[in-house]
Design an enzyme around this catalytic site. Structure first.
Site, PDB file in Angstrom:
ATOM      1  N   ARG A 148      70.284 -15.315 -13.467  1.00 20.76           N
ATOM      2  CA  ARG A 148      70.882 -16.429 -13.483  1.00 20.76           C
ATOM      3  C   ARG A 148      70.548 -17.690 -14.160  1.00 20.76           C
ATOM      4  O   ARG A 148      71.094 -18.535 -14.761  1.00 20.76           O
ATOM      5  CB  ARG A 148      72.361 -16.632 -12.695  1.00 20.76           C
ATOM      6  CG  ARG A 148      73.154 -15.586 -12.478  1.00 20.76           C
ATOM      7  CD  ARG A 148      73.649 -15.294 -11.234  1.00 20.76           C
ATOM      8  NE  ARG A 148      74.512 -16.398 -10.434  1.00 20.76           N
ATOM      9  CZ  ARG A 148      74.932 -16.639  -9.348  1.00 20.76           C
ATOM     10  NH1 ARG A 148      74.295 -15.640  -8.375  1.00 20.76           N
ATOM     11  NH2 ARG A 148      75.280 -17.453  -8.837  1.00 20.76           N
TER      12      ARG A 148
ATOM     13  N   ARG B 217      79.050 -13.286  -2.298  1.00 18.91           N
ATOM     14  CA  ARG B 217      79.415 -13.063  -3.789  1.00 18.91           C
ATOM     15  C   ARG B 217      78.491 -11.889  -3.959  1.00 18.91           C
ATOM     16  O   ARG B 217      77.341 -11.986  -3.799  1.00 18.91           O
ATOM     17  CB  ARG B 217      79.346 -14.359  -4.491  1.00 18.91           C
ATOM     18  CG  ARG B 217      80.606 -14.886  -4.842  1.00 18.91           C
ATOM     19  CD  ARG B 217      80.493 -16.217  -5.518  1.00 18.91           C
ATOM     20  NE  ARG B 217      79.258 -16.299  -6.959  1.00 18.91           N
ATOM     21  CZ  ARG B 217      79.089 -17.232  -7.474  1.00 18.91           C
ATOM     22  NH1 ARG B 217      79.440 -18.373  -7.332  1.00 18.91           N
ATOM     23  NH2 ARG B 217      78.420 -16.908  -8.713  1.00 18.91           N
TER      24      ARG B 217
ATOM     25  N   LYS C 182      77.658 -27.703  -7.690  1.00 18.89           N
ATOM     26  CA  LYS C 182      78.878 -27.823  -8.515  1.00 18.89           C
ATOM     27  C   LYS C 182      80.465 -27.713  -7.901  1.00 18.89           C
ATOM     28  O   LYS C 182      81.173 -28.531  -7.901  1.00 18.89           O
ATOM     29  CB  LYS C 182      78.873 -27.110  -9.915  1.00 18.89           C
ATOM     30  CG  LYS C 182      77.723 -27.214 -10.764  1.00 18.89           C
ATOM     31  CD  LYS C 182      77.946 -26.581 -12.113  1.00 18.89           C
ATOM     32  CE  LYS C 182      77.825 -25.097 -11.822  1.00 18.89           C
ATOM     33  NZ  LYS C 182      76.627 -24.246 -11.552  1.00 18.89           N
TER      34      LYS C 182
ATOM     35  N   ARG D  76      78.749 -23.136 -20.896  1.00 18.84           N
ATOM     36  CA  ARG D  76      77.709 -22.813 -20.694  1.00 18.84           C
ATOM     37  C   ARG D  76      76.595 -22.448 -21.672  1.00 18.84           C
ATOM     38  O   ARG D  76      75.537 -21.861 -21.463  1.00 18.84           O
ATOM     39  CB  ARG D  76      77.882 -21.416 -19.699  1.00 18.84           C
ATOM     40  CG  ARG D  76      77.487 -21.654 -18.239  1.00 18.84           C
ATOM     41  CD  ARG D  76      77.885 -20.263 -17.660  1.00 18.84           C
ATOM     42  NE  ARG D  76      77.396 -19.918 -16.240  1.00 18.84           N
ATOM     43  CZ  ARG D  76      77.729 -20.163 -15.231  1.00 18.84           C
ATOM     44  NH1 ARG D  76      78.745 -20.900 -15.235  1.00 18.84           N
ATOM     45  NH2 ARG D  76      77.378 -20.014 -14.172  1.00 18.84           N
TER      46      ARG D  76
ATOM     47  N   ARG E 164      73.940 -18.180   0.872  1.00 23.70           N
ATOM     48  CA  ARG E 164      75.441 -18.753   0.992  1.00 23.70           C
ATOM     49  C   ARG E 164      76.504 -17.789   1.341  1.00 23.70           C
ATOM     50  O   ARG E 164      76.450 -16.585   0.803  1.00 23.70           O
ATOM     51  CB  ARG E 164      75.662 -19.712  -0.083  1.00 23.70           C
ATOM     52  CG  ARG E 164      76.050 -18.971  -1.445  1.00 23.70           C
ATOM     53  CD  ARG E 164      75.998 -19.985  -2.723  1.00 23.70           C
ATOM     54  NE  ARG E 164      76.376 -19.439  -3.736  1.00 23.70           N
ATOM     55  CZ  ARG E 164      76.482 -19.944  -4.967  1.00 23.70           C
ATOM     56  NH1 ARG E 164      76.488 -21.123  -5.021  1.00 23.70           N
ATOM     57  NH2 ARG E 164      76.687 -19.377  -6.066  1.00 23.70           N
TER      58      ARG E 164
HETATM   59  P1  ADP Z   1      77.065 -20.015 -10.593  1.00 19.96           P
HETATM   60  O1  ADP Z   1      77.216 -21.323 -11.317  1.00 19.96           O
HETATM   61  O2  ADP Z   1      76.820 -20.070  -9.083  1.00 19.96           O
HETATM   62  O3  ADP Z   1      76.296 -19.072 -11.426  1.00 19.96           O
HETATM   63  P2  ADP Z   1      79.696 -19.334 -11.375  1.00 19.96           P
HETATM   64  O4  ADP Z   1      80.820 -18.947 -10.442  1.00 19.96           O
HETATM   65  O5  ADP Z   1      79.921 -20.428 -12.292  1.00 19.96           O
HETATM   66  O6  ADP Z   1      78.536 -19.394 -10.241  1.00 19.96           O
HETATM   67  O7  ADP Z   1      79.591 -18.173 -12.479  1.00 19.96           O
HETATM   68  C1  ADP Z   1      79.394 -16.800 -12.007  1.00 19.96           C
HETATM   69  C2  ADP Z   1      79.272 -15.941 -13.215  1.00 19.96           C
HETATM   70  O8  ADP Z   1      80.532 -15.922 -13.874  1.00 19.96           O
HETATM   71  C3  ADP Z   1      77.974 -16.292 -14.111  1.00 19.96           C
HETATM   72  O9  ADP Z   1      76.941 -15.389 -13.872  1.00 19.96           O
HETATM   73  C4  ADP Z   1      78.678 -15.735 -15.419  1.00 19.96           C
HETATM   74  O10 ADP Z   1      78.315 -14.414 -15.406  1.00 19.96           O
HETATM   75  C5  ADP Z   1      80.138 -15.523 -15.345  1.00 19.96           C
HETATM   76  N1  ADP Z   1      80.612 -17.118 -16.086  1.00 19.96           N
HETATM   77  C6  ADP Z   1      80.972 -18.166 -15.491  1.00 19.96           C
HETATM   78  N2  ADP Z   1      81.159 -19.271 -16.312  1.00 19.96           N
HETATM   79  C7  ADP Z   1      81.019 -18.717 -17.533  1.00 19.96           C
HETATM   80  C8  ADP Z   1      80.969 -19.021 -18.974  1.00 19.96           C
HETATM   81  N3  ADP Z   1      81.435 -20.288 -19.162  1.00 19.96           N
HETATM   82  N4  ADP Z   1      80.585 -18.358 -19.626  1.00 19.96           N
HETATM   83  C9  ADP Z   1      80.053 -17.101 -19.598  1.00 19.96           C
HETATM   84  N5  ADP Z   1      80.108 -16.719 -18.434  1.00 19.96           N
HETATM   85  C10 ADP Z   1      80.572 -17.315 -17.354  1.00 19.96           C
END
Ligand code: ADP
Ligand code: ZN
Length: 231
Positions: free
Chosen positions: A174, A163, A13, A89, A128
């Site tokens: 996740r 990360r 993404k 999400r 990564r």
């Molecule tokens: P990835 O898609 O690789 O998991 P992100 O950077 O999108 O990475 O998300 C990392 C973390 O941030 C998630 O595991 C969650 O804990 C939090 N997070 C991100 N977006 C949301 C959201 N819309 N609602 C709740 N938690 C979120």
């Protein structure tokens, strides 16, 4: 143009959001990035709270997430459109977004689903790393920098970071969160005629091509075969 990217962690993404930003001149908004920025200040109690949640791989509560996103969408650069990466999400977040946009009298144009096998994802994510200076992405096996320790894109030395939540154990959690909490938003957007599926297993350029053609298809439906059922 207002676009939502949906896909499991590691689906690409972020990469595609960045390309869409360059091509269409609209900002990519990643709730994950918003949270990681917030976590940087060790004296910020909310940052500490968020850090513990990110490390666990669970979702940050809606009260925090929706508020942060709403504030971000208020900024001037979002006037002509935006790309959402990692939001919504959950169905409750999708509903909150719908309400928020309705009040502004604007609509989402397309919801792009990046479809990728779980098996590949653990590999992709645990390998990564990225440049902390320019955000360029790399991978232990798939994409090493040309000169070890030096960023191809900006030339920075020893700027690579991983990360904290990109380890095999948290990744499984996740993925589980994705299937149980995020996947239910797919039918939500399908019902609104907005959902377009692309093959996230294809090469990065091919994925970009598929996204662009999904964005120009004007029938509101997907040009690709319907997404396979989860589960
Ligand atoms: P990835 O898609 O690789 O998991 P992100 O950077 O999108 O990475 O998300 C990392 C973390 O941030 C998630 O595991 C969650 O804990 C939090 N997070 C991100 N977006 C949301 C959201 N819309 N609602 C709740 N938690 C979120
Ligand atoms: Zn760099």
């Amino acid at each position: 143009m207002r676009i939502i990217l949906i896909g499991p962690p590691g689906a690409g993404k972020g990469t595609q959001a960045e390309r869409l930003t360059k091509k269409h001149g609209i900002p990519a908004i990643s709730t994950g990035d918003l949270f990681r920025a917030r976590v940087k200040d060790p004296n910020d109690p909310l940052g500490l709270e968020i850090k513990a949640i990110l490390d666990s791989g669970k979702l940050v509560p809606d009260e925090i997430t929706v508020k942060m996103l709403a504030e971000r969408l208020e900024k001037d650069d979002c006037k002509n459109g935006f790309i959402l990466d990692g939001f919504p999400r959950s169905v409750s977040q999708a509903e909150a977004l719908e309400k928020m946009l309705k009040e502004k009298n604007i609509k989402i144009d397309a919801v792009i689903q990046l479809k990728v096998d779980d098996k590949q994802l653990v590999d992709r994510i645990s390998g990564r790393f990225s440049c902390s200076k320019c955000k360029a992405g790399y991978h232990d096996t798939a994409k090493q920098p040309v000169v070890a320790g030096v960023c191809d894109s900006c030339g920075a030395k020893d700027s690579f970071t991983r990360r904290a939540d990109d380890n095999a154990e948290t990744v499984k959690g996740r993925l589980n969160v994705f299937h149980t909490q995020t996947a239910p938003i797919l039918p939500f957007y399908e019902a609104r005629g907005l959902l377009k599926a692309v093959d996230g297993m294809a090469g990065m350029d091919e994925v970009t091509t598929q996204i662009e053609s999904a964005l120009t298809s004007n029938n509101g439906g997907s040009q690709l075969p319907p997404p396979k059922k989860f589960g």
